[in-house]
Design an enzyme around this catalytic site. Structure first.
Site, PDB file in Angstrom:
ATOM      1  N   ASP A 194     114.903-176.108  39.677  1.00  0.00           N
ATOM      2  CA  ASP A 194     114.767-176.349  41.101  1.00  0.00           C
ATOM      3  C   ASP A 194     115.257-175.173  41.919  1.00  0.00           C
ATOM      4  OD1 ASP A 194     113.708-178.847  40.841  1.00  0.00           O
ATOM      5  OD2 ASP A 194     115.654-179.838  40.799  1.00  0.00           O
ATOM      6  N   GLN A 246     129.676-166.753  35.804  1.00  0.00           N
ATOM      7  CA  GLN A 246     130.801-167.416  35.131  1.00  0.00           C
ATOM      8  C   GLN A 246     130.474-167.685  33.655  1.00  0.00           C
ATOM      9  OE1 GLN A 246     133.935-167.886  36.725  1.00  0.00           O
ATOM     10  NE2 GLN A 246     132.773-166.483  38.027  1.00  0.00           N
TER      11      GLN A 246
END
Length: 426
Positions: free
Chosen positions: A116, A125
């Site tokens: 999306d 990260q």
């Protein structure tokens, strides 16, 4: 692409049973390739993402069979292969194969994640975690190349700069077979992470602290399944049906949910004045309440889920006054707004705040499902509108909501899905 045809003025009445959690399933399927045995899941949602993940497994010579909520995966003949770019780019959760392949082979080549388009979802990260475990990471040719050193992956202490579900899952998948102890601090606490850790522990992993912000992993050499893993119920699907029932229902029972996973959402419904009869694993919504406006602010679990800020929108349009939504996680999650405005909804967004006002004069239109939660929120609104709404790109809704036609039929609502090619010939 598919279209969803929604006739307005239909009230929800009856009951619906919630399926397995999408956000668990899309992590559990990549995790299965870490096993040295066949893996079995039940309560698997029949959604497009599951079938796309099965295609990715097939590209690695991993066979899988899906039947009525039961999924069997056999990774014993797995072959190391770069993951197919097209499928990767259409499915954000495919990036969990980074951690799983790194844990299995000490190496992974994965196309950049898709899924999306709700604003930036950086993977810095994830990369930070992989590097701490002893991997080298290189980005080239629109793909991420990750490779462990000659001695393989090793345990490490990792402090995430921000709470990230994706990074927590990916580093967990890589660390579970690494040598030594890995400690992840500022880890995400979502129920889906607990579900993943439970699955891995049942195969022989040593994971402690899942569900808290510090997760400890003692690496193990091998993982083998003995019992079928049952996937937790989908709290986002449950919240969606609860919202629609409160907005536009006359007696709806939502079955197979874990109320604790919905605490912040339930608290917000009560604040609005929604009557709820809460049982051990179900909630009954009588409907027809007079509703007050509220402020919704999303936060990492156990806060209000970002995935529920759009599905609650039709309910906010029933309230007597002006409500505000502040999505601290994905402030660009606003694809539903122009589509709803086209239907006559009183909704706008400015400076990171979505304002939702009472909207009594909704009219069916031809609109578009820009992504999963935007699409389903428009479906909820379409049921409250006059006339017929056609939702284009309905495949986006089907990525996250299983058997939607059958489930709404159980709620006395008729929906129709047609292929765009079919509708052109009529």
């Amino acid at each position: 692409m598919k279209k969803l045809i929604v006739k307005g003025g239909q009230q929800l009445h009856g009951e619906v049973t919630i399926g397995g959690a999408k956000n668990s399933t899309v992590a559990l399927i990549p995790a299965a390739i870490l096993a040295d045995s066949k893996v079995r899941f039940d309560n698997v949602p029949d959604i497009l993402d599951v079938h796309n993940l099965m295609l990715i497994l097939e590209s690695m010579n991993v066979s899988s069979h899906f039947n009525r909520g039961n999924l069997e995966i056999d990774p014993t003949q797995i072959r190391k292969a770069p993951l197919p770019g097209d499928t990767i780019r259409s499915l954000r959760a495919s990036y969990y194969f980074m951690g799983a392949l790194l844990g299995r082979f000490g190496e992974a080549i994965v196309g950049f994640p898709g899924g999306d388009n709700i604003g930036p979802r950086p993977i810095d990260q994830h990369i930070k975690g992989f590097k701490a475990l002893g991997a080298e990471v290189e980005e080239k040719d629109n793909a991420v190349h990750i490779k462990a050193g000659a001695d393989g992956l090793h345990g490490a202490e990792i402090f995430f700069d921000l709470v990230s579900v994706g990074a927590t899952i990916n580093v967990l998948l890589a660390a579970v077979k690494a040598k030594g102890t890995t400690i992840m601090e500022n880890a995400a606490r979502e129920p889906e992470i607990v579900d993943l850790a439970t699955f891995l522990n049942n195969m022989g992993a040593h994971i402690r602290g899942a569900g808290t912000d510090v997760i400890r992993v003692e690496g193990v050499p091998s993982l083998k399944m003995t019992n079928t893993h049952s996937i937790i119920p989908d709290r986002i699907e449950a919240g969606t049906y609860l919202s629609f029932a409160a907005a536009n229902g006359k007696g709806v029972l939502v079955r197979n949910l874990i109320t604790e996973h919905l605490d912040p959402f339930i608290a917000k419904l009560k604040e609005m004045g929604v009557t709820l009869e809460i049982n051990e694993d179900s909630i009954y919504v009588p409907g027809g309440d007079k509703l007050s406006p509220v402020t919704v602010k999303t936060a990492p679990y156990p806060g209000f889920a970002t995935d529920l800020q759009q599905p609650i929108t039709p309910l906010l349009m029933r309230a007597q006054g002006s409500s505000s939504i502040i999505d601290t996680l994905y402030p660009q999650r606003v694809k539903h707004i122009p589509e709803m405005q086209r239907m006559g909804a009183n909704i706008s967004s400015k400076d990171g705040v979505i304002t939702v006002k009472r909207s009594p004069n909704l009219i069916g239109q031809t609109v578009e499902a820009g992504e999963i939660r935007a699409g389903v929120s428009i479906l909820g609104l379409a049921l409250m509108a006059d006339g017929v709404t056609t939702i284009n790109r309905a495949d986006n809704i089907l990525r996250g909501y299983e058997r939607i036609i059958d489930k709404f039929k159980g709620l006395s609502v008729d929906l129709k899905i047609v292929n765009e090619a079919e509708s052109l010939h009529k």
